[in-house]
Design an enzyme around this catalytic site. Structure first.
Site, PDB file in Angstrom:
ATOM      1  N   LYS A  29       1.892   4.365  11.127  1.00  0.00           N
ATOM      2  CA  LYS A  29       1.430   2.991  11.314  1.00  0.00           C
ATOM      3  C   LYS A  29       0.281   3.048  12.306  1.00  0.00           C
ATOM      4  CE  LYS A  29       5.759   1.787  12.234  1.00  0.00           C
ATOM      5  NZ  LYS A  29       7.003   1.031  12.551  1.00  0.00           N
ATOM      6  N   GLY A  71      -6.836  -3.098   0.474  1.00  0.00           N
ATOM      7  CA  GLY A  71      -6.918  -4.532   0.252  1.00  0.00           C
ATOM      8  C   GLY A  71      -7.735  -5.247   1.303  1.00  0.00           C
ATOM      9  N   ALA A  96      -8.777  -3.543  -4.258  1.00  0.00           N
ATOM     10  CA  ALA A  96      -8.545  -4.832  -4.895  1.00  0.00           C
ATOM     11  C   ALA A  96      -8.762  -5.929  -3.862  1.00  0.00           C
ATOM     12  CB  ALA A  96      -7.131  -4.925  -5.470  1.00  0.00           C
ATOM     13  N   SER A  97      -9.509  -6.948  -4.238  1.00  0.00           N
ATOM     14  CA  SER A  97      -9.668  -8.091  -3.342  1.00  0.00           C
ATOM     15  C   SER A  97      -8.345  -8.815  -3.179  1.00  0.00           C
ATOM     16  CB  SER A  97     -10.730  -9.042  -3.881  1.00  0.00           C
ATOM     17  OG  SER A  97     -10.382  -9.496  -5.182  1.00  0.00           O
ATOM     18  N   HIS A 131      -7.465 -20.773   2.854  1.00  0.00           N
ATOM     19  CA  HIS A 131      -6.676 -19.722   3.490  1.00  0.00           C
ATOM     20  C   HIS A 131      -6.311 -20.124   4.916  1.00  0.00           C
ATOM     21  CE1 HIS A 131      -8.002 -17.082   0.182  1.00  0.00           C
ATOM     22  NE2 HIS A 131      -6.969 -16.347   0.512  1.00  0.00           N
ATOM     23  N   LYS A 135      -8.014 -15.843   8.803  1.00  0.00           N
ATOM     24  CA  LYS A 135      -8.787 -15.048   7.841  1.00  0.00           C
ATOM     25  C   LYS A 135     -10.227 -14.927   8.328  1.00  0.00           C
ATOM     26  CE  LYS A 135      -9.725 -14.353   2.939  1.00  0.00           C
ATOM     27  NZ  LYS A 135      -9.344 -12.923   3.084  1.00  0.00           N
TER      28      LYS A 135
END
Length: 239
Positions: A29, A71, A96-97, A131, A135
């Site tokens: 992590k 992502g 991937a978005s 969102h 973000k």
């Protein structure tokens, strides 16, 4: 499977829960670029970090031939460079978005609808995404992917944000930030007579997390190196 989580924020913690429930182990992590020694202990990596860190994380994974599902959005000015680096090191990569299975089905619906609407010029297309306030990028990567799909299958030539003073061939994207909204994307085709609207609304982060874990599993089991798409994973799940 031993997984490296690159970016251990809210999404990283949700991915951890999903991965553990699916019998995987979280071996790393990290909120900083992993070393080769750290990556030696993992089978695949999932990157949900921040825009300025994503490319360095990907580079480290490629150089150590660690399959990586990314992502993170907001770094795509370096995407082609990442693709070339992946090919150079014969690594495996999916960006991937949005990893949500529902969103990727929504992508297919969006593409189909855009093709259907192309010849009906009375309809003007618009898009709005909402969102959470944390973000960092606007419009969202998912909104940009949806817009690019529409442009590819219509007479629009580019998208614009904010959606003001649009030219005839510009697709406007509105972006709104509201506390604790997981992600809503709405595409509307409007004429003087009526409107056609499709919407995807995320109810939790678990959909994104599950898709990312499925992508990492798919990459780890894929024998051939290469740059893949979430569509490749989805097609396997549907078959």
């Amino acid at each position: 499977m031993k997984i490296a989580l690159l970016g251990y924020g809210k999404m990283g913690k949700t991915i951890e829960k999903i991965a553990l429930n699916r019998g995987h182990k979280i071996s790393l992590k990290a909120n900083q670029t992993p070393t080769s020694e750290e990556l030696n202990a993992v089978d695949a990596a999932i990157d949900f970090s921040v825009p300025h860190a994503a490319f360095q994380n990907l580079s480290a994974c490629f150089k150590n031939q660690i399959p990586v599902a990314c992502g993170t959005t907001g770094w795509l000015n370096q995407y082609q460079e990442a693709v070339e680096l992946c090919k150079q090191h014969k690594a495996k990569f999916i960006y991937a978005s949005n990893f949500s299975l529902g969103v990727n089905l929504f992508f297919e619906l969006n593409e189909t609808l855009a093709k259907m609407m192309r010849k009906f010029e009375a309809y003007q297309v618009g898009m709005k995404e909402i969102h959470h306030t944390q973000k960092l990028d606007a419009p969202s990567g998912t909104a940009i992917s949806l817009a690019e799909q529409i442009i590819e299958n219509s007479n629009y030539s580019n998208w614009k944000h904010p959606a003001k003073n649009l030219a005839k061939n510009e697709l406007g994207i509105e972006a709104e930030r509201i506390e604790d909204v997981k992600g809503t994307h709405t595409i509307t085709y409007t004429s003087e007579i009526d409107s056609i609207e499709i919407t995807h609304k995320a109810n939790s982060r678990e959909g994104f997390a599950l898709g990312a874990v499925l992508a990492a599993e798919w990459l780890a089991n894929k024998k051939e190196p290469g740059v893949y798409q979430m569509k490749d994973v989805l097609n396997t799940l549907k078959s």
